[in-house]
Scaffold this motif. Structure first.
Motif, mmCIF file in Angstrom:
data_model
loop_
_atom_site.group_PDB
_atom_site.id
_atom_site.type_symbol
_atom_site.label_atom_id
_atom_site.label_comp_id
_atom_site.label_asym_id
_atom_site.label_seq_id
_atom_site.Cartn_x
_atom_site.Cartn_y
_atom_site.Cartn_z
ATOM 1 N N TYR A 42 41.211 36.560 38.298
ATOM 2 C CA TYR A 42 41.641 37.283 39.490
ATOM 3 C C TYR A 42 42.843 38.141 39.161
ATOM 4 O O TYR A 42 43.552 37.922 38.191
ATOM 5 C CB TYR A 42 41.952 36.333 40.651
ATOM 6 C CG TYR A 42 43.186 35.478 40.478
ATOM 7 C CD1 TYR A 42 44.410 35.891 40.997
ATOM 8 C CD2 TYR A 42 43.130 34.265 39.813
ATOM 9 C CE1 TYR A 42 45.550 35.107 40.851
ATOM 10 C CE2 TYR A 42 44.256 33.479 39.664
ATOM 11 C CZ TYR A 42 45.455 33.898 40.182
ATOM 12 O OH TYR A 42 46.584 33.123 40.035
ATOM 13 N N SER A 44 45.672 41.293 41.319
ATOM 14 C CA SER A 44 46.111 41.972 42.541
ATOM 15 C C SER A 44 46.131 41.046 43.752
ATOM 16 O O SER A 44 45.669 41.401 44.827
ATOM 17 C CB SER A 44 45.220 43.187 42.835
ATOM 18 O OG SER A 44 45.193 44.055 41.732
ATOM 19 N N SER A 49 44.433 39.565 50.281
ATOM 20 C CA SER A 49 43.317 40.016 49.440
ATOM 21 C C SER A 49 43.533 39.629 47.985
ATOM 22 O O SER A 49 44.648 39.330 47.559
ATOM 23 C CB SER A 49 43.128 41.529 49.551
ATOM 24 O OG SER A 49 44.214 42.205 48.957
ATOM 25 N N VAL A 50 42.446 39.665 47.254
ATOM 26 C CA VAL A 50 42.464 39.403 45.815
ATOM 27 C C VAL A 50 41.249 40.093 45.200
ATOM 28 O O VAL A 50 40.214 40.241 45.845
ATOM 29 C CB VAL A 50 42.449 37.879 45.516
ATOM 30 C CG1 VAL A 50 41.136 37.238 45.942
ATOM 31 C CG2 VAL A 50 42.736 37.601 44.045
ATOM 32 N N ASN A 51 41.391 40.519 43.959
ATOM 33 C CA ASN A 51 40.268 41.075 43.198
ATOM 34 C C ASN A 51 39.808 40.009 42.209
ATOM 35 O O ASN A 51 40.638 39.457 41.477
ATOM 36 C CB ASN A 51 40.684 42.325 42.437
ATOM 37 C CG ASN A 51 41.100 43.446 43.366
ATOM 38 O OD1 ASN A 51 40.682 43.501 44.509
ATOM 39 N ND2 ASN A 51 41.943 44.334 42.872
ATOM 40 N N ALA A 53 36.811 38.894 39.135
ATOM 41 C CA ALA A 53 35.849 39.431 38.170
ATOM 42 C C ALA A 53 35.344 38.289 37.296
ATOM 43 O O ALA A 53 35.981 37.235 37.209
ATOM 44 C CB ALA A 53 36.506 40.510 37.309
ATOM 45 N N SER A 85 32.182 41.967 39.720
ATOM 46 C CA SER A 85 33.511 41.935 40.328
ATOM 47 C C SER A 85 33.365 42.069 41.837
ATOM 48 O O SER A 85 32.323 42.507 42.343
ATOM 49 C CB SER A 85 34.405 43.043 39.777
ATOM 50 O OG SER A 85 33.896 44.309 40.139
ATOM 51 N N TYR A 86 34.426 41.676 42.533
ATOM 52 C CA TYR A 86 34.487 41.806 43.984
ATOM 53 C C TYR A 86 35.917 42.189 44.303
ATOM 54 O O TYR A 86 36.851 41.503 43.873
ATOM 55 C CB TYR A 86 34.082 40.495 44.652
ATOM 56 C CG TYR A 86 34.069 40.565 46.159
ATOM 57 C CD1 TYR A 86 33.125 41.318 46.835
ATOM 58 C CD2 TYR A 86 35.002 39.858 46.903
ATOM 59 C CE1 TYR A 86 33.101 41.377 48.214
ATOM 60 C CE2 TYR A 86 34.980 39.907 48.291
ATOM 61 C CZ TYR A 86 34.027 40.667 48.938
ATOM 62 O OH TYR A 86 34.019 40.713 50.310
ATOM 63 N N ASN A 87 36.106 43.278 45.019
ATOM 64 C CA ASN A 87 37.435 43.872 45.123
ATOM 65 C C ASN A 87 38.074 43.799 46.504
ATOM 66 O O ASN A 87 38.861 44.645 46.866
ATOM 67 C CB ASN A 87 37.373 45.336 44.684
ATOM 68 C CG ASN A 87 36.960 45.463 43.242
ATOM 69 O OD1 ASN A 87 37.457 44.740 42.385
ATOM 70 N ND2 ASN A 87 36.045 46.348 42.962
ATOM 71 N N SER A 88 37.756 42.783 47.258
ATOM 72 C CA SER A 88 38.366 42.672 48.566
ATOM 73 C C SER A 88 38.294 41.216 49.013
ATOM 74 O O SER A 88 37.568 40.419 48.430
ATOM 75 C CB SER A 88 37.630 43.563 49.565
ATOM 76 O OG SER A 88 38.233 43.491 50.826
ATOM 77 N N TRP A 89 39.045 40.903 50.009
ATOM 78 C CA TRP A 89 39.001 39.546 50.531
ATOM 79 C C TRP A 89 39.607 39.513 51.903
ATOM 80 O O TRP A 89 40.430 40.336 52.258
ATOM 81 C CB TRP A 89 39.776 38.585 49.625
ATOM 82 C CG TRP A 89 39.143 37.252 49.672
ATOM 83 C CD1 TRP A 89 39.410 36.252 50.558
ATOM 84 C CD2 TRP A 89 38.109 36.768 48.853
ATOM 85 N NE1 TRP A 89 38.598 35.197 50.333
ATOM 86 C CE2 TRP A 89 37.780 35.481 49.285
ATOM 87 C CE3 TRP A 89 37.398 37.314 47.801
ATOM 88 C CZ2 TRP A 89 36.795 34.715 48.690
ATOM 89 C CZ3 TRP A 89 36.430 36.553 47.214
ATOM 90 C CH2 TRP A 89 36.138 35.268 47.650
#
Length: 124
Positions: A42, A44, A49-51, A53, A85-89
């Motif tokens: 992870y 950011s 939120s967190v990114n 991958a 990856s997932y770029n939001s939360w």
């Protein structure tokens, strides 16, 4: 089947002549769902939120994220496409101990998980 060991006897024929059997052992490849997703990480991290991958799984068609905001006591889940990856939360808040796990959907079902398919952090 996958993850199996087979014992074979190999015999060569030339016309009516036959060789002595030679013993051979063959091991089949690992089942696609027995290979965990690896490299979960992870970046950011903020209070909202967190990114995340991970390394692409060789047999994945889609991925599933299991998430907990209470140090792993209860989990929810959501599905993603074939991405790494997932770029939001959203949903967690400052002070939560978040546990995230990733699984790949393979031709034989969801992949197993190990330490490389899980991360945890405390939200700032």
């Amino acid at each position: 089947g996958c993850d199996q060991t087979y014992n074979l006897d190999v015999v060569a024929y030339q016309g009516p002549t036959r060789s002595q059997p030679s013993a051979m052992q063959v091991v089949s490849l690992a089942c696609p769902n027995s290979i965990p997703v690896s490299g979960m990480s992870y970046a950011s991290l903020t209070s909202t939120s967190v990114n995340i991958a991970w390394n692409p799984h060789p047999h994945a068609s889609t991925y599933r994220v299991l998430y907990s905001y209470d140090a792993g006591n209860t989990f929810g889940q959501f599905n993603l496409g074939n991405v790494s990856s997932y770029n939001s939360w959203m949903g967690f808040s400052s002070g939560n101990t978040v546990v995230l796990k990733i699984q790949a959907q393979t031709p034989l079902g969801w992949s197993v998980m190990d330490a490389g398919s899980e991360i945890s952090f405390v939200v700032p």
